[in-house]
Design an enzyme around this catalytic site. Sequence first.
Site, PDB file in Angstrom:
ATOM      1  CB  SER A 130      -1.056  -0.165   1.103  1.00  0.00           C
ATOM      2  OG  SER A 130      -1.859   1.043   0.876  1.00  0.00           O
ATOM      3  CB  THR A 131       1.188   4.152   2.485  1.00  0.00           C
ATOM      4  OG1 THR A 131      -0.206   4.237   2.535  1.00  0.00           O
ATOM      5  CG2 THR A 131       1.978   5.347   2.225  1.00  0.00           C
ATOM      6  CG  HIS A 161      -3.985  -0.984  -1.206  1.00  0.00           C
ATOM      7  ND1 HIS A 161      -3.944  -1.028   0.229  1.00  0.00           N
ATOM      8  CD2 HIS A 161      -4.425  -1.987  -1.255  1.00  0.00           C
ATOM      9  CE1 HIS A 161      -4.024  -2.063   0.713  1.00  0.00           C
ATOM     10  NE2 HIS A 161      -4.618  -2.984  -0.425  1.00  0.00           N
ATOM     11  CG  MET A 186      -2.429   3.295   7.619  1.00  0.00           C
ATOM     12  SD  MET A 186      -2.874   5.122   7.041  1.00  0.00           S
ATOM     13  CE  MET A 186      -1.284   5.914   7.024  1.00  0.00           C
ATOM     14  CG  ASP A 236      -5.770  -5.647   2.181  1.00  0.00           C
ATOM     15  OD1 ASP A 236      -6.357  -6.957   2.525  1.00  0.00           O
ATOM     16  OD2 ASP A 236      -5.626  -5.320   0.922  1.00  0.00           O
TER      17      ASP A 236
END
Length: 349
Positions: free
Chosen positions: A170-171, A196, A289, A292
């Site tokens: 993600s991030t 993401h 973050m 998931d």
Amino acid sequence: MRKKNQISVLIVDDSQSFREMVAKKLVVDPQIQVVATACDAFDARDKILKYDLDLIVCDQEMPKMSGVEFIKRLLPQYPIPVVIVSGNPKIGPEARAVGAMDFVEKPNGVSSKTFEDFLLELILKIRLAVKSRVILPVQKPILQRIENNHIQQISGNGRSSDRLIAIGASTGGTEAIYHILKNLRVDSPGILIVQHIPPVFSKMFAERMDAQTPLQCKEAQSGDYLESGRVYIAPGDQHMRIKRIGVKYRVEVFAGEKVNGHCPSVDTLFDSVAREAGHRAIGVLLTGMGSDGARGLLEIRRKGGYTIGQDEASSVVYGMNKVAYNMGAVSVQSALENIHQHIFTALKE
């Protein structure tokens, strides 16, 4: 004179008052030194050649060339981390997709964000960008692409394998994924990635990975079959899973409700990998973050697969991978720079 351990920064913005104000205010952080400013992308190119830079803060809306175009056209020649700033928050995903380390929204008349808020966020993201030390790559020469294609033919690329690699992030994940892919062999098993990222930008990200790594990368489509040396990136608005068909794995992408707040969801991919590939799988969970992917990574490990979690020191956000580590889903926790080596080790077993 630049002090030891200071971060040397170039500010690129067509507004002279904004350049001067940011340069003046950034001195509140003793670790940051603004060594130069530039009024547009071409002025910035000249400053890049003149100064030893650690990072560039670049406006998106500029004459002659936008910040995103600046990254795409000029920075592959000059590998320096970039933080894009803009009054339009929708620019953030596009900037990250083409290689920006991060994005900061400028204060404007619409939002309640103050210049002080902007400055504090900018300082934080400058620090994070330099800490991660991930930079844009030099564009792969045509000769190297030809040599890689030759290696792929020799190694049997295009054939299916019962091994596979599944990666979730993600991030901070786009640059972490790039760092891994650029170090993998062209005869690696098929690679599935859930990052993401919004729709449209997932395709741009896939194209960037295809151009700048030795592997053949694409945005995944239903009906794709995993092949060695190829990477399949989930579309930004669809889940991705696999189905074992004989000795092959078929990709399925589909619309659905968000899982853990995300579509695509890492858990959706990892659950199918655990079910269909089991001990043949290598699962990798990177910076991001939330949680998931943590549960899905645990399922891969329970089914005998080898699992890798990015460590805290090399993560932009130690979230998803932290949850996975704490629940026992990680076979080995590793710095980003060593993850490809752990993948090589697992493939020999």
